[in-house]
Motif scaffolding. Structure first.
Motif, PDB file in Angstrom:
ATOM      1  N   TRP A 110      34.832  36.569  37.384  1.00 44.33           N
ATOM      2  CA  TRP A 110      36.257  36.287  37.252  1.00 44.33           C
ATOM      3  C   TRP A 110      36.484  34.833  36.865  1.00 44.33           C
ATOM      4  O   TRP A 110      37.451  34.513  36.160  1.00 44.33           O
ATOM      5  CB  TRP A 110      36.988  36.644  38.539  1.00 44.33           C
ATOM      6  CG  TRP A 110      37.255  38.121  38.623  1.00 44.33           C
ATOM      7  CD1 TRP A 110      36.633  39.021  39.427  1.00 44.33           C
ATOM      8  CD2 TRP A 110      38.197  38.858  37.850  1.00 44.33           C
ATOM      9  NE1 TRP A 110      37.121  40.286  39.200  1.00 44.33           N
ATOM     10  CE2 TRP A 110      38.094  40.211  38.240  1.00 44.33           C
ATOM     11  CE3 TRP A 110      39.119  38.520  36.856  1.00 44.33           C
ATOM     12  CZ2 TRP A 110      38.860  41.223  37.675  1.00 44.33           C
ATOM     13  CZ3 TRP A 110      39.895  39.518  36.290  1.00 44.33           C
ATOM     14  CH2 TRP A 110      39.758  40.853  36.704  1.00 44.33           C
ATOM     15  N   GLN A 111      35.565  33.960  37.266  1.00 44.45           N
ATOM     16  CA  GLN A 111      35.697  32.555  36.870  1.00 44.45           C
ATOM     17  C   GLN A 111      35.556  32.418  35.353  1.00 44.45           C
ATOM     18  O   GLN A 111      36.311  31.680  34.710  1.00 44.45           O
ATOM     19  CB  GLN A 111      34.642  31.702  37.567  1.00 44.45           C
ATOM     20  CG  GLN A 111      34.793  30.205  37.310  1.00 44.45           C
ATOM     21  CD  GLN A 111      36.123  29.677  37.801  1.00 44.45           C
ATOM     22  OE1 GLN A 111      36.462  29.823  38.971  1.00 44.45           O
ATOM     23  NE2 GLN A 111      36.899  29.057  36.910  1.00 44.45           N
ATOM     24  N   THR A 132      47.072  43.463  42.673  1.00 42.38           N
ATOM     25  CA  THR A 132      47.180  42.399  43.672  1.00 42.38           C
ATOM     26  C   THR A 132      45.997  41.434  43.608  1.00 42.38           C
ATOM     27  O   THR A 132      45.808  40.623  44.510  1.00 42.38           O
ATOM     28  CB  THR A 132      47.259  42.996  45.092  1.00 42.38           C
ATOM     29  OG1 THR A 132      46.083  43.791  45.343  1.00 42.38           O
ATOM     30  CG2 THR A 132      48.507  43.874  45.254  1.00 42.38           C
ATOM     31  N   HIS A 133      45.207  41.536  42.531  1.00 43.40           N
ATOM     32  CA  HIS A 133      44.014  40.699  42.388  1.00 43.40           C
ATOM     33  C   HIS A 133      44.432  39.295  41.945  1.00 43.40           C
ATOM     34  O   HIS A 133      45.038  39.121  40.889  1.00 43.40           O
ATOM     35  CB  HIS A 133      43.058  41.328  41.371  1.00 43.40           C
ATOM     36  CG  HIS A 133      41.689  40.742  41.374  1.00 43.40           C
ATOM     37  ND1 HIS A 133      41.405  39.502  40.845  1.00 43.40           N
ATOM     38  CD2 HIS A 133      40.510  41.223  41.857  1.00 43.40           C
ATOM     39  CE1 HIS A 133      40.115  39.256  40.973  1.00 43.40           C
ATOM     40  NE2 HIS A 133      39.553  40.283  41.594  1.00 43.40           N
ATOM     41  N   GLU A 134      44.093  38.303  42.744  1.00 39.58           N
ATOM     42  CA  GLU A 134      44.583  36.944  42.509  1.00 39.58           C
ATOM     43  C   GLU A 134      44.153  36.394  41.147  1.00 39.58           C
ATOM     44  O   GLU A 134      44.968  35.814  40.415  1.00 39.58           O
ATOM     45  CB  GLU A 134      44.090  36.018  43.628  1.00 39.58           C
ATOM     46  CG  GLU A 134      44.623  34.604  43.527  1.00 39.58           C
ATOM     47  CD  GLU A 134      44.188  33.742  44.693  1.00 39.58           C
ATOM     48  OE1 GLU A 134      44.397  32.519  44.622  1.00 39.58           O
ATOM     49  OE2 GLU A 134      43.641  34.295  45.675  1.00 39.58           O
ATOM     50  N   ALA A 158      47.775  35.846  29.978  1.00 39.31           N
ATOM     51  CA  ALA A 158      48.012  37.093  29.245  1.00 39.31           C
ATOM     52  C   ALA A 158      48.641  38.147  30.150  1.00 39.31           C
ATOM     53  O   ALA A 158      49.474  38.941  29.710  1.00 39.31           O
ATOM     54  CB  ALA A 158      46.705  37.615  28.655  1.00 39.31           C
ATOM     55  N   VAL A 159      48.252  38.152  31.426  1.00 40.73           N
ATOM     56  CA  VAL A 159      48.818  39.108  32.379  1.00 40.73           C
ATOM     57  C   VAL A 159      50.251  38.713  32.714  1.00 40.73           C
ATOM     58  O   VAL A 159      51.162  39.545  32.717  1.00 40.73           O
ATOM     59  CB  VAL A 159      47.955  39.181  33.654  1.00 40.73           C
ATOM     60  CG1 VAL A 159      48.615  40.078  34.703  1.00 40.73           C
ATOM     61  CG2 VAL A 159      46.549  39.688  33.317  1.00 40.73           C
TER      62      VAL A 159
END
Length: 297
Positions: free
Chosen positions: A213-214, A245-247, A254-255
């Motif tokens: 994710w990084q 709900t994913h930080e 983009a989200v």
């Protein structure tokens, strides 16, 4: 000619060649994953899977990693049925042991069959390889002319999209799996380039791979495309809801700006066949509004 296809993309190629010639190719056997075109679904099925396909993406990923690390195959091939079908041509793949029965299992089975059988192994790494494989399959099933005509049509459609330059160098992240996240590799960067964009975190010909994710956050994509491998549009949309709900996901620009496109990975992105260009055209249609916003048009 009796043909067995052990992967969905080959089944779609063979069916498309038959349609171009106005005839039904003698497909006599398919894999458990083959589902298009619909009329092939009544054919004999030669493979089965141990993958728990109805579980969550995380459970599927963990199962696959565990089994491959232990040297256990994910798929079984019905050798008795294969012998019974007396195929003249068998089409299989050497690209990915996660996606279809392994080439080693197929080779061992074919070597024990009586008579002569032409084994065609596909391993496309980029869009150009897909075009070449269509011609290879066409030549193997005595449809070389139809294959070259089909490739010409696919190239023309792809070039028509490229001429539009819908994107202006925007960074596009394609995710073919969400838990854990996987990049869309192989031919996916080629599709993004045809749209006028730049692929994030993976280049043409590179294998799909796990992303942190990084790394995703650092890549700062302008647009995200989700097309989960082996998933329908509805299944990909359902999987995407798990990130609601994913930080890290929610932190992506983009989200936040609603520049996320969900596609049918199963039909349009995972399979190295003619419908890749359908997927390209569908992306182009969905990206046109995004392009207008990004350029201020």
């Amino acid at each position: 000619m009796r043909i067995v296809s052990l992967l969905p993309s080959a089944t779609e190629i063979i069916s498309a060649l038959g349609a171009h010639q106005g005839k039904h190719h003698e497909l006599v056997g398919i894999s458990h994953s083959c589902d298009y075109p619909p009329e092939i679904c009544e054919l004999d099925v030669l493979t089965s899977t141990r993958v728990p396909v109805h579980e969550s993406q995380l459970v599927i990923d963990q199962f696959v990693r565990q089994e491959l690390a232990a040297g256990r195959g994910l798929y079984a091939l019905d050798i008795d049925l294969l012998e019974k079908l007396r195929a003249d041509v068998i089409v299989t793949q050497t690209l990915c042991d996660v996606c279809a029965v392994s080439s080693g299992d197929v080779y061992q089975a074919v070597s024990a069959l009586p008579g002569d059988c032409n084994l065609v192994e596909l391993a496309p790494s980029c869009l150009e390889d897909v075009y070449n494989d269509i011609i290879r399959v066409g030549d193997a099933v005595q449809s070389g002319t139809a294959a070259r005509y089909l490739v010409m049509q696919l190239r023309e459609r792809a070039e028509a999209v490229a001429r539009q330059q819908i994107l202006q160098g925007e960074r596009v992240l394609f995710l073919e799996w969400l838990d854990p996240p996987f990049s869309g590799g192989h031919w996916i960067p080629d599709l993004i380039e045809l749209l006028g964009g730049n692929s994030c975190l993976v280049e043409s010909g590179q294998r799909s791979g796990t992303l942190s994710w990084q790394a995703i956050c650092d890549s700062a994509p302008d647009i995200i495309v989700v097309g989960c491998c082996g998933y329908s549009l509805e299944e990909s949309e359902a999987a995407l809801q798990l990130l609601s709900t994913h930080e890290a996901w929610l932190s992506l620009r983009a989200v936040r700006e609603n520049r996320v496109i969900v596609g049918d990975g199963n039909a349009h992105f995972s399979r190295a066949g003619p419908r890749l260009i359908d997927g390209l055209e569908l992306l182009a249609a969905k990206l046109l509004p995004a392009s207008s916003k990004l350029t201020g048009a």
